[in-house]
Design a protein around this motif. Sequence first.
Motif, PDB file in Angstrom:
ATOM      1  N   THR A 125       0.859  -1.047   0.038  1.00  0.00           N
ATOM      2  CA  THR A 125      -0.070   0.015  -0.032  1.00  0.00           C
ATOM      3  C   THR A 125       0.875   1.235  -0.144  1.00  0.00           C
ATOM      4  OG1 THR A 125      -1.672   1.271   1.125  1.00  0.00           O
ATOM      5  CG2 THR A 125      -0.314  -0.201   2.544  1.00  0.00           C
ATOM      6  N   ASP A 126       0.323   2.291  -0.744  1.00  0.00           N
ATOM      7  CA  ASP A 126       1.221   3.644  -0.777  1.00  0.00           C
ATOM      8  C   ASP A 126       0.645   4.505   0.448  1.00  0.00           C
ATOM      9  OD1 ASP A 126       2.658   3.082  -3.164  1.00  0.00           O
ATOM     10  OD2 ASP A 126       0.868   3.645  -4.284  1.00  0.00           O
ATOM     11  N   LYS A 127      -0.416   4.072   0.920  1.00  0.00           N
ATOM     12  CA  LYS A 127      -1.057   5.037   1.937  1.00  0.00           C
ATOM     13  C   LYS A 127      -0.564   4.808   3.192  1.00  0.00           C
ATOM     14  CE  LYS A 127      -5.778   6.620   2.322  1.00  0.00           C
ATOM     15  NZ  LYS A 127      -7.089   6.145   2.233  1.00  0.00           N
ATOM     16  N   ASP A 141       2.219  13.042  12.570  1.00  0.00           N
ATOM     17  CA  ASP A 141       1.792  14.126  13.224  1.00  0.00           C
ATOM     18  C   ASP A 141       0.370  14.438  12.923  1.00  0.00           C
ATOM     19  OD1 ASP A 141       2.536  14.827  10.605  1.00  0.00           O
ATOM     20  OD2 ASP A 141       3.682  16.709  11.010  1.00  0.00           O
ATOM     21  N   ASP A 142      -0.351  13.433  12.179  1.00  0.00           N
ATOM     22  CA  ASP A 142      -1.816  13.411  12.034  1.00  0.00           C
ATOM     23  C   ASP A 142      -2.351  13.431  13.443  1.00  0.00           C
ATOM     24  OD1 ASP A 142      -1.560  13.703   9.324  1.00  0.00           O
ATOM     25  OD2 ASP A 142      -2.342  11.620   8.786  1.00  0.00           O
ATOM     26  N   LYS A 143      -3.691  14.385  13.384  1.00  0.00           N
ATOM     27  CA  LYS A 143      -4.408  14.176  14.583  1.00  0.00           C
ATOM     28  C   LYS A 143      -5.264  12.850  14.478  1.00  0.00           C
ATOM     29  CE  LYS A 143      -5.411  18.960  15.827  1.00  0.00           C
ATOM     30  NZ  LYS A 143      -6.651  19.757  16.101  1.00  0.00           N
ATOM     31  N   PRO A 144      -5.400  12.211  15.572  1.00  0.00           N
ATOM     32  CA  PRO A 144      -6.106  10.770  15.605  1.00  0.00           C
ATOM     33  C   PRO A 144      -7.342  11.027  14.850  1.00  0.00           C
ATOM     34  CG  PRO A 144      -5.371  11.364  17.629  1.00  0.00           C
ATOM     35  CD  PRO A 144      -5.143  12.500  17.274  1.00  0.00           C
ATOM     36  N   SER A 145      -8.198  12.043  14.827  1.00  0.00           N
ATOM     37  CA  SER A 145      -9.403  11.943  14.043  1.00  0.00           C
ATOM     38  C   SER A 145      -9.101  12.246  12.564  1.00  0.00           C
ATOM     39  CB  SER A 145     -10.350  13.467  14.620  1.00  0.00           C
ATOM     40  OG  SER A 145      -9.317  14.503  14.519  1.00  0.00           O
ATOM     41  N   THR A 146      -8.234  12.977  12.241  1.00  0.00           N
ATOM     42  CA  THR A 146      -7.751  13.402  10.904  1.00  0.00           C
ATOM     43  C   THR A 146      -7.304  11.850  10.279  1.00  0.00           C
ATOM     44  OG1 THR A 146      -7.025  14.946  11.518  1.00  0.00           O
ATOM     45  CG2 THR A 146      -6.387  14.654   9.281  1.00  0.00           C
ATOM     46  N   SER A 184      -7.998   6.935   6.993  1.00  0.00           N
ATOM     47  CA  SER A 184      -7.135   5.593   7.261  1.00  0.00           C
ATOM     48  C   SER A 184      -7.380   4.413   6.362  1.00  0.00           C
ATOM     49  CB  SER A 184      -7.594   5.229   8.535  1.00  0.00           C
ATOM     50  OG  SER A 184      -8.869   4.662   8.936  1.00  0.00           O
ATOM     51  N   LYS A 185      -8.659   4.453   5.600  1.00  0.00           N
ATOM     52  CA  LYS A 185      -8.896   3.298   4.769  1.00  0.00           C
ATOM     53  C   LYS A 185      -7.648   3.032   4.026  1.00  0.00           C
ATOM     54  CE  LYS A 185     -13.472   1.900   5.604  1.00  0.00           C
ATOM     55  NZ  LYS A 185     -13.592   0.624   6.018  1.00  0.00           N
ATOM     56  N   GLY A 186      -7.479   1.600   3.884  1.00  0.00           N
ATOM     57  CA  GLY A 186      -6.344   1.350   3.074  1.00  0.00           C
ATOM     58  C   GLY A 186      -4.848   1.681   3.288  1.00  0.00           C
ATOM     59  N   SER A 187      -4.765   2.252   4.483  1.00  0.00           N
ATOM     60  CA  SER A 187      -3.474   2.446   4.931  1.00  0.00           C
ATOM     61  C   SER A 187      -2.611   1.496   5.648  1.00  0.00           C
ATOM     62  CB  SER A 187      -3.342   3.769   6.051  1.00  0.00           C
ATOM     63  OG  SER A 187      -3.983   2.885   7.339  1.00  0.00           O
ATOM     64  N   GLY A 188      -1.492   1.375   5.606  1.00  0.00           N
ATOM     65  CA  GLY A 188      -0.809  -0.050   6.279  1.00  0.00           C
ATOM     66  C   GLY A 188      -1.245  -0.117   7.877  1.00  0.00           C
ATOM     67  N   MET A 189      -1.493   0.771   8.311  1.00  0.00           N
ATOM     68  CA  MET A 189      -1.733   0.557   9.753  1.00  0.00           C
ATOM     69  C   MET A 189      -3.037  -0.054   9.956  1.00  0.00           C
ATOM     70  SD  MET A 189      -2.024   3.757  12.697  1.00  0.00           S
ATOM     71  CE  MET A 189      -0.336   4.330  12.893  1.00  0.00           C
ATOM     72  N   ARG A 190      -4.126   0.674   9.106  1.00  0.00           N
ATOM     73  CA  ARG A 190      -5.343   0.031   9.178  1.00  0.00           C
ATOM     74  C   ARG A 190      -5.335  -1.455   8.803  1.00  0.00           C
ATOM     75  NH1 ARG A 190     -10.720   2.925   9.370  1.00  0.00           N
ATOM     76  NH2 ARG A 190     -12.298   1.395   9.457  1.00  0.00           N
ATOM     77  N   MET A 191      -4.573  -1.868   7.498  1.00  0.00           N
ATOM     78  CA  MET A 191      -4.869  -2.851   6.881  1.00  0.00           C
ATOM     79  C   MET A 191      -4.355  -4.028   7.884  1.00  0.00           C
ATOM     80  SD  MET A 191      -3.544  -2.202   3.131  1.00  0.00           S
ATOM     81  CE  MET A 191      -3.366  -3.820   2.455  1.00  0.00           C
TER      82      MET A 191
END
Lengths: 352, 352
Positions: free
Chosen positions: B62-64, B69-74, B79-86
């Motif tokens: 995934t590229d995402k 430094d992102d706020k948790p809400s942002t 987050s969909k498709g991000s490495g963390m989420r996956m």
Amino acid sequence: MIRIAIDAMGGDFGPKAIIPALDMVLKGRPEVHFLIYGDEVKIKKYLSRYKNLNRQVTIFHTDKMVQNDDKPSTALRASKGSGMRMAIEAVKNGEAEAVVSAGNTGALMAMAKIVLKTVPGIHRPAIASVMPGIHGDTIMLDLGANVLVDADTLVQFAVLGSVFARANKTRDQQGAQDDKPPSVGLLNIGSEETKGPEHVREAGEILSRIDFPGEYKGFVEGNDITRGTVDVIVSDGYAGNISLKTAEGVGHLVRTYLKESFKSSLLSKIGAFFAYFALRDLRERMDPRRYNGGVFLGLNGVCIKSHGGADALGFSSAVILAVRLARQGYIEQIARDIGHLTDQENLLSEDD
Amino acid sequence: MIRIAIDAMGGDFGPKAIIPALDMVLKGRPEVHFLIYGDEVKIKKYLSRYKNLNRQVTIFHTDKMVQNDDKPSTALRASKGSGMRMAIEAVKNGEAEAVVSAGNTGALMAMAKIVLKTVPGIHRPAIASVMPGIHGDTIMLDLGANVLVDADTLVQFAVLGSVFARANKTRDQQGAQDDKPPSVGLLNIGSEETKGPEHVREAGEILSRIDFPGEYKGFVEGNDITRGTVDVIVSDGYAGNISLKTAEGVGHLVRTYLKESFKSSLLSKIGAFFAYFALRDLRERMDPRRYNGGVFLGLNGVCIKSHGGADALGFSSAVILAVRLARQGYIEQIARDIGHLTDQENLLSEDD
């Protein structure tokens, strides 16, 4: 002449540690005179070894003493005529400029509050101490006189700490005052404005808009204490005490590891021999005795609590702190600055 | 086979530290398989150096990625498709037994809560970690997922910590379970029952009369963390985070002092040479990388946060913790024990 009242019977060692400590303090400070309260026979037993000190003391005998494990309320009721109480009263009556005790903390605070009273306008006294850091010392308060407090009380702590920091900065250099306002941080769990409990966030909001003797720098975290990010770190007594005790615990852990590592093998023992000077230097820099002395801030008089387990060197640090503060007229400064704060509060509430 | 999902792009170093870490974990743990989420080109660049590891991984490109430094809400919204989420979703879908990330803590916690959900009955998840002590390790929680919490939540933390302590005690010794209940202390500013803020006193009162998987030992203070007085230390996230960060700060101060002391003179440098083995031993014992890995407790799945600044050795400690917990079926144990707690609460409230 600076007169310091000493509760000679408090702490784990009593006069055995306290009398040699006073002799250490006298070296380089010939203007200090000690009023010593406690058992005259025990005090004189140790005092006889120090000729110079002998000339600079007045002993006030009493058999009565506050026990280390007394509850503050019990100690307070039975306190009349105890060495601790008499030493505090000496400050109240203008016979001494400061009092130092290694006795029961709760009892000392309770008595000091009753006898000395708080500076008008102060909500609650706080305990402050100097903490060692990579880039210099940091003043930290409250270390446990209170638990959780409200935002206004944290703001008052910022004033108390700032005045203390200025008095401490000038140290023993009489006269030459550093006029730069001390930098102040609020202890929190993150540096963003939205982080932390409500009382801390609200105090940050107030400090960022009022005029007080320090310069507010925002939130700081636990690792900023030893980093020396700011001159003063303000917190409630709950977080402050837990943080202080954690630091003590880690220091103790490291000293234990250090000893064990240098005893672990013959080679390590040889290493310790060759590393003698480096290890001595390290031990001195890490020595918690150099930072002994909790100052009760917000009272009408200088009252300093030494760690109960302090030896002569440790107790001498607490007394030196007392001498420094006795010189600075910092009680008058606190009264002025709290008055200034109250004026602003009145102005602010009129704006509402 | 134990499958661990890895967010490869998080932290200060990304795959450069994370891939060598996985190779370290594999040594002695041939049954582990890694699902690695992130930029395939960057991951493969480092992976090519480790032949054994190469056979034990599956890469999901995934590229995402979530920024540090992102706020948790942002971060959560995007987050969909991000490495963390996956990587978290792999645990949710039963494709992995645990997830490890060195990325943005707030974002990781927010995503883990949304995706994995909390165990039924749990008020709030907590972050726990293993702390080093003179007499062995101590589990401490909460380290900052929350700020101030109520007494019931502290009681739940005591349950979460006890189950974790038992899982951690058995370590890599498969099978042989130590059945002695872990000892539990509440972090406070004094050991007497009357000390401290209301939520801590009330939690102490509840813990002393209920049946839970640990044995309640009363209040402990900050210096008990490194002393190893109890197996589990429970606190709100406000005091817990400040305490943890203070410990980190003191550790850093000591390392700085140590370096400076051994460079202060020629004699000290010679000392350092002879003391090489003792100093190496000391450095290893004090190494914070050995204690890296914050476990999110109370979620329906094992999620572990590595320090963002962790190098390969540090990240490997977090992954080893994940492997250990993945083996223990500790989520099921927590569900059972929280259920048992809720039953008692119901019984207690029926008594009223």
